[in-house]
Design a protein around this motif. Structure first.
Motif, PDB file in Angstrom:
ATOM      1  N   PRO A  33       4.966   3.887  -3.871  1.00  0.00           N
ATOM      2  CA  PRO A  33       5.386   2.480  -3.807  1.00  0.00           C
ATOM      3  C   PRO A  33       6.306   2.224  -2.617  1.00  0.00           C
ATOM      4  O   PRO A  33       7.056   3.105  -2.181  1.00  0.00           O
ATOM      5  CB  PRO A  33       6.120   2.272  -5.131  1.00  0.00           C
ATOM      6  N   LEU A  34       6.223   0.998  -2.094  1.00  0.00           N
ATOM      7  CA  LEU A  34       7.107   0.565  -1.019  1.00  0.00           C
ATOM      8  C   LEU A  34       8.216  -0.310  -1.596  1.00  0.00           C
ATOM      9  O   LEU A  34       8.069  -0.875  -2.684  1.00  0.00           O
ATOM     10  CB  LEU A  34       6.315  -0.222   0.025  1.00  0.00           C
ATOM     11  N   ARG A  69       3.066  -8.464  -9.371  1.00  0.00           N
ATOM     12  CA  ARG A  69       4.451  -8.120  -9.677  1.00  0.00           C
ATOM     13  C   ARG A  69       4.735  -6.627  -9.578  1.00  0.00           C
ATOM     14  O   ARG A  69       5.890  -6.216  -9.536  1.00  0.00           O
ATOM     15  CB  ARG A  69       4.804  -8.617 -11.080  1.00  0.00           C
ATOM     16  N   ARG A  70       3.667  -5.825  -9.554  1.00  0.00           N
ATOM     17  CA  ARG A  70       3.874  -4.382  -9.438  1.00  0.00           C
ATOM     18  C   ARG A  70       4.206  -3.969  -8.009  1.00  0.00           C
ATOM     19  O   ARG A  70       4.515  -2.812  -7.746  1.00  0.00           O
ATOM     20  CB  ARG A  70       2.638  -3.636  -9.926  1.00  0.00           C
ATOM     21  N   GLY A  71       4.143  -4.931  -7.098  1.00  0.00           N
ATOM     22  CA  GLY A  71       4.574  -4.663  -5.739  1.00  0.00           C
ATOM     23  C   GLY A  71       3.516  -4.016  -4.871  1.00  0.00           C
ATOM     24  O   GLY A  71       2.336  -3.973  -5.215  1.00  0.00           O
ATOM     25  N   SER A  72       3.967  -3.500  -3.736  1.00  0.00           N
ATOM     26  CA  SER A  72       3.067  -2.904  -2.741  1.00  0.00           C
ATOM     27  C   SER A  72       3.215  -1.392  -2.751  1.00  0.00           C
ATOM     28  O   SER A  72       4.286  -0.856  -3.017  1.00  0.00           O
ATOM     29  CB  SER A  72       3.398  -3.449  -1.343  1.00  0.00           C
ATOM     30  N   ARG A  73       2.112  -0.736  -2.444  1.00  0.00           N
ATOM     31  CA  ARG A  73       2.115   0.725  -2.390  1.00  0.00           C
ATOM     32  C   ARG A  73       1.110   1.190  -1.350  1.00  0.00           C
ATOM     33  O   ARG A  73       0.185   0.443  -0.982  1.00  0.00           O
ATOM     34  CB  ARG A  73       1.796   1.349  -3.750  1.00  0.00           C
ATOM     35  N   VAL A  74       1.280   2.419  -0.893  1.00  0.00           N
ATOM     36  CA  VAL A  74       0.325   3.016   0.029  1.00  0.00           C
ATOM     37  C   VAL A  74      -1.016   3.134  -0.693  1.00  0.00           C
ATOM     38  O   VAL A  74      -1.062   3.497  -1.869  1.00  0.00           O
ATOM     39  CB  VAL A  74       0.812   4.396   0.505  1.00  0.00           C
ATOM     40  N   ARG A  75      -2.089   2.800   0.020  1.00  0.00           N
ATOM     41  CA  ARG A  75      -3.411   2.865  -0.603  1.00  0.00           C
ATOM     42  C   ARG A  75      -3.649   4.247  -1.174  1.00  0.00           C
ATOM     43  O   ARG A  75      -3.304   5.268  -0.574  1.00  0.00           O
ATOM     44  CB  ARG A  75      -4.507   2.550   0.418  1.00  0.00           C
TER      45      ARG A  75
END
Length: 443
Positions: A33-34, A69-75
């Protein structure tokens, strides 16, 4: 959250480059996650809009993904990672039933039609500014489409069905949009969706095609497009039935803004009737490839659809490759016109081989699917173990991971070259492979 790695930069381009460098070097791992945008903005002393722009750039490049709402993450997998590389290495002496190729013995000879097409090209050279589509190919394709109930629409010729799908998707969607795809489904399409920065929404499949309730949920949740394989679905062999088509048309009728893409994967290798969904939505495309019946190296597919979609596709094609070789188009038209492929005989040959394996598996109490086409899908409890044990027994099969999004494990067997007498030994090997045992790695 990020371990020892510090994201740096004051401008959006610098922030996105910092994150992409870390992903490329492995300092940020797949699935990691970022930071939330506001948190990272506070840390860097920049406006949250700057971080939002950086994250947007990374999504468009396929580096990260955002899930509300879970946000951004590396693929979880880089967009450039091809599922085709999830395969077994086939040692010498092992029977390969994994490749998904047609039987070369059922493909027509190409020499005579290409010689005739080249001679015509010598007499009437294709030059810049000439029509990009061969009139005879259009005539024959349109007659076939009319006979199968595909709505009238303009025609384009592309370099295979995946090329057609990419061109249609990019004319309507933007990175971050969701596409409903079959699960399990064609691995190359799943890779393509990811490479375009689009999000996949898995839709379950049974022998009659996509599950209507899954499609309904996907579209209600905001999926902008739906891709359906009408016949010989890869890897399960599903074929959309008349009953399923009626229900799917009803579902699509509630979402007329959906981009519908249909792939008639079984054209001229399947004897089941086509039940198209085309025309139910405002934007639609229907594609047929020459690969399975006439040879993968032809790299030719015929595409039709609504006026707006086809106008956009042809416009972008003019700015890229321009056109698919008219010599190749003439050769394919010649193959269609002279009946070089007996579609009924080809379908019957694949049907006999498929039914032989399905019957042998059923005798051994093994569930399997293969309503049409050249592949059989077998659910397994331990995919890695089954693939490894079959390889040890002398059979190379395709790991289901190449085709799955969220679905349960399985293996795909291509029956196109299965010889008489091989179904029983192969079914025996599958039965033995499904017995719990030590797990081996196959990659």
């Amino acid at each position: 959250m990020l371990g020892e790695y510090l994201i740096t930069g004051r401008r959006a381009a610098e922030i996105s480059a910092s994150i992409e460098r870390a992903v490329g070097s492995g300092q940020l791992e797949p699935g990691q996650p970022l930071p939330p945008m506001r948190e990272l903005a506070d840390r860097l002393g920049v406006n949250p809009n700057t971080v939002a722009a950086a994250y947007r750039t990374l999504r468009e490049r396929g580096v990260i993904e955002t899930a509300g709402r879970r946000g951004s993450r590396v693929r979880s997998k880089p967009a450039t990672t091809g599922r085709e590389f999830i395969r077994v290495e086939v040692p010498e002496g092992v029977r390969d039933v994994s490749d998904g190729n047609p039987d070369p013995a059922l493909l027509p000879a190409l020499g005579p039609v290409f010689a005739a097409a080249a001679e015509q090209g010598d007499r009437e050279p294709m030059l810049y500014g000439h029509a990009p589509v061969e009139p005879e190919l259009v005539r024959l394709a349109r007659a076939d489409l009319d006979a199968d109930g595909v709505p009238d629409g303009p025609l384009a010729v592309t370099s295979g069905s995946l090329d057609a799908m990419e061109r249609v998707l990019v004319t309507h969607l933007r990175p971050g949009d969701a596409v409903a795809v079959e699960d399990p489904g064609w691995g190359s399409l799943l890779d393509l969706v990811a490479a375009l920065g689009l999000r996949t929404v898995a839709v379950g499949v049974d022998d009659e095609g996509p599950l209507p309730e899954d499609v309904r949920r996907a579209l209600a949740a905001g999926a902008r497009a739906l891709v359906v394989t009408d016949r010989a679905q890869n890897p399960t062999g599903a074929a959309v039935s008349a009953t399923r088509a009626r229900v799917l048309r009803s579902v699509l009728g509630d979402h007329p803004g959906t981009l519908l893409i249909e792939d008639d994967h079984g054209h001229r290798i399947v004897d089941l009737p086509l039940h198209p969904l085309a025309g139910t939505t405002h934007s639609w495309a229907f594609v047929r490839s020459a690969a399975k019946a006439y040879g993968p190296d032809l790299r030719l597919a015929v595409l039709t659809g609504d006026e707006v979609t086809l106008d956009r596709v042809r416009g972008r094609q003019r700015l890229g490759p321009g056109w698919v070789s008219r010599i190749t188009q003439r050769a394919v038209a010649g193959l269609w016109a002279d009946g070089s492929v007996d579609a009924g005989a080809v379908a019957a040959a694949y049907g006999r081989r498929r039914d032989a394996l399905l019957g042998a598996l059923a005798e051994r109490g093994i569930e399997a699917h293969g309503r049409s086409g050249m592949n059989v899908w077998i659910p397994v409890p331990d995919e890695t173990g089954a693939v490894a044990r079959l390889l040890h027994a002398g059979w190379a099969v395709a790991p289901g991971a190449r085709f799955r999004v969220n679905g349960p494990p399985g293996i795909r067997i291509t029956v196109s070259t299965l010889a008489e007498g091989e179904a029983g030994p192969l079914a025996d090997a599958v039965a033995s492979a499904l017995v719990p045992g030590a797990v081996r790695s196959y990659v």
